[in-house]
Write an enzyme that holds these catalytic residues in place. Structure first.
Site, PDB file in Angstrom:
ATOM      1  N   GLY B 218      26.004  34.065  42.531  1.00  0.00           N
ATOM      2  CA  GLY B 218      26.117  33.927  43.979  1.00  0.00           C
ATOM      3  C   GLY B 218      24.835  33.476  44.653  1.00  0.00           C
ATOM      4  N   HIS B 219      24.912  33.287  45.965  1.00  0.00           N
ATOM      5  CA  HIS B 219      23.752  32.767  46.698  1.00  0.00           C
ATOM      6  C   HIS B 219      22.606  33.786  46.750  1.00  0.00           C
ATOM      7  CE1 HIS B 219      25.924  34.017  50.694  1.00  0.00           C
ATOM      8  NE2 HIS B 219      25.830  35.010  49.868  1.00  0.00           N
TER       9      HIS B 219
END
Lengths: 321, 321, 321
Positions: B218-219
């Site tokens: 994920g970011h």
């Protein structure tokens, strides 16, 4: 301001933000020119003096980022290498990238952008203002609403997993998959996510729903409006999710289950039966998250208790017999 | 020697290896010309007589395989069908395959090979000796180090899953994702793995880290150096992994968690809180693997104990009252 | 009849079907022209009067759907944009789509269809009647049998995840992966699924096995005949599955495990040891599903019991001391 940056990297010409106590140390050392602060940090000692106090810095950023980072301008046109099937049509302007393949009778709305190497099967329909990043594949019969974004490697409308199980050593027999994959308005779907077409019914993703990367959605699934489906979650065939449902990362839902409106399935939760509206569940089989945590607590006390118990059970005479 | 083969398939002109007791039966029947043996099998009765005893046959193979299976020679050049954006440049020699699309200002190092249909967005930077198998997509702003291998279908730099949740029936609002995806030197990333760009911060994969297939990152995730991330593992936003961390297959890590250096999360472990350096954890919520196994043992004894207990609790009079 | 539709959508010229009590309400309101009914619903009051009673409506549909929805006719030919490597050959008729890349010495059987942008590495072999949807990548040395369907984004023969772990801060060293990926006859593989090549041995998918979307199969895995592997399941390296095994969605199997013929691993089950033929297991670590449910029941009673127990243990005087 020249841009937005995290507290530890922002310089004198950059904006940053402080939303949680865990970032206080970074805040105190930050060289940011301006910091958007949640109210509880307004008077925090140390850190940049120039603070803009807003109730929700994350929401405030929504208004600022587009000013500092304008969307790249796109140029309309059909790349010379695009292969366009008979009867395909669109409302100008659109941008169709290199090596795109559009099947027969494909229909695109206005302001549609189709990235490099995307493949749209016969009869695929995309609404207005749709953005397909490179390498999206939509099987024939897929229908996509307005203002939808599909990330790289999304596969819509692939065959569902339907077989009549093997008997007497014959291979399983495939049940033809003839339904559609229908995606509502304002949906965003993450990279390499797969959504199967329906078997006879359709697979439907409700308006405003957001789906993360590497999610699997089986045939005949109906997802309501405004759901958030996190990365690697999976939903098996014919399951229905109400509106505003949240599935955490790697959560899984069995087939033919109904999840009520606003329910939340936490990270890795494994749902094998219906879930009430508004419930928060976790674990396998998924049940109330509160119960899961309580059971964990009991289990961790159990080794000790078990030892005492076995003594108690096996030496009843000590208790007065 | 003409090649390397497993014990049950190797012939008189092939090399094989014996690393574990479970392969002893195959060893005894093997027709291999030569067998690399771990020391404990040096004097094993039966099986091929020609044995090379080495402490770690797997490591010895590392030196032998490249001699018997030389890397295919590659030919430099830009395929006539490649679409090259303005300002893209590279250090010769490079090999750019058919139907590749390079955006504006893309920068490739020396000895870079880009497989068929890869798409590199504007401003993507690849270091020296990078190998992209076919169908890799790097979104704009992705930065890749030296000696990196990306397998088919890898997506780097896709938007993170960031929304302001729905209120009053409005669709969730997207938080613009403006950070980068940065991949260090000597990284290998498996097929169809997805790594999001940062939201404001960057997503960073440390040098020497190896990522298997179908992994989701994920970011704003930071992964340290030399980590091993097995297939279908997932790491939610803003989580940090120290150096030398191991994630087993299908392991999941929640957002904003810190996993200490050298920690190990076993198969399917679900991490929802910080993990100490050097710890080995499993289960959901992930905790010491030793405790998980002990709890399992207690649970399996529990049905019996519970029956005895309920008798005990509900018939106190029998105990002397 | 003009088509097949679910009970709630079928009109007077459409066929529908009733297979489960949960659809009785929809049946009573249905406007379907004809309904295929399981025997127990033959005399159900209300609903369409025209009923065809068959023991298994789903199986009956297998014969009807191809009549109402004939497979689209395909046109043979090699698209002008296909890049064909030296020595590639096939048995006519075949259909090779736009932007396909075939490596050197690729060999295709009769009636093979290769969708847009597929990439087949050097020496790949496909049997007769094989259908590759768009965007499939087969690494060099992949061998595929007859009557196989590969969905969009399938990656066959990517490198397995094999490294000698890091020592003294050096990056992990890659173990060259030189085995093949071999897919038997009558196999279907879902969208974005990845199957690694063997390290030295081969990875083998048995005849008649069906694999859903986003599944990961590691190096040297052997899957028997007629298995069903549901979405997002994962199988780690060197594990063997017997014939007729079922893996539920998101199920995971560790490396070097043997799963006996006909065993079933339920949704999210995490297998870390051998499983007997015919067993049904779930949970982590996977064990008999009956035991898992019993343990769950005990756990949910446990909070209550634990409270009573602790009273009992800590106040032994009440029992007569």
């Amino acid at each position: 301001m020249a841009g937005v940056a995290p507290l530890d990297r922002a310089g004198a010409h950059e904006l940053s933000f402080l939303v949680h106590r865990r970032y206080l140390a970074a805040f105190r050392r930050s060289a940011a020119g301006v910091v958007l602060c949640a109210p509880e940090f307004a008077a925090e000692p140390g850190g940049p003096a120039c603070r803009v106090v807003v109730p929700e810095p994350h929401v405030a950023l929504l208004a600022i980022i587009p000013l500092l980072y304008p969307e790249p301008v796109w140029t309309s046109g059909i790349h010379a290498t695009a292969v366009i099937g008979p009867g395909a049509r669109w409302d100008d302007p659109v941008a169709i990238g290199p090596y795109v393949v559009l099947g027969a009778q494909v229909r695109l709305g206005r302001n549609v952008r189709v990235g490099a190497s995307c493949v749209l099967g016969d009869g695929v329909v995309l609404g207005d203002d749709v953005l397909l990043h490179p390498h999206v594949v939509c099987y024939s019969g897929t229908v996509v609403g307005n203002r939808v974004t599909l990330h790289a490697g999304v596969r819509l409308g692939s065959d569902g997993f339907g077989y009549v199980p093997s008997r007497a050593g014959e291979p399983p027999r495939k049940i033809p998959q003839i339904g559609r994959c229908i995606v509502g308005d304002d949906v965003e779907i993450g990279a390499n996510t797969t959504i199967d077409r329906g078997s006879v019914d359709d697979t439907v993703i409700g308006a405003g729903t957001k789906v993360d990367n590497l999610v699997q959605v089986g045939h005949n699934v109906h997802i309501g409006a405004r759901c958030l489906i996190a990365g690697q979650a999976g939903i098996a065939g014919s399951t229905h999710l109400g509106d505003d449902v949240f599935l955490g990362g790697q959560a899984g839902v069995s087939d033919h289950v109904h999840i009520g409106r606003g329910a939340r399935v936490l990270v890795q939760g494994g749902v094998i039966g219906d879930i009430d509206a508004g419930a928060t569940v976790s674990g396998y089989p998924a049940r109330s998250h509160r119960d899961v945590l309580r059971a964990q607590g009991v289990l961790s006390r159990l080794s000790r208790i078990a030892a005492e118990l076995e003594a108690l059970v096996h030496e009843p005479d000590d208790h007065g017999h």
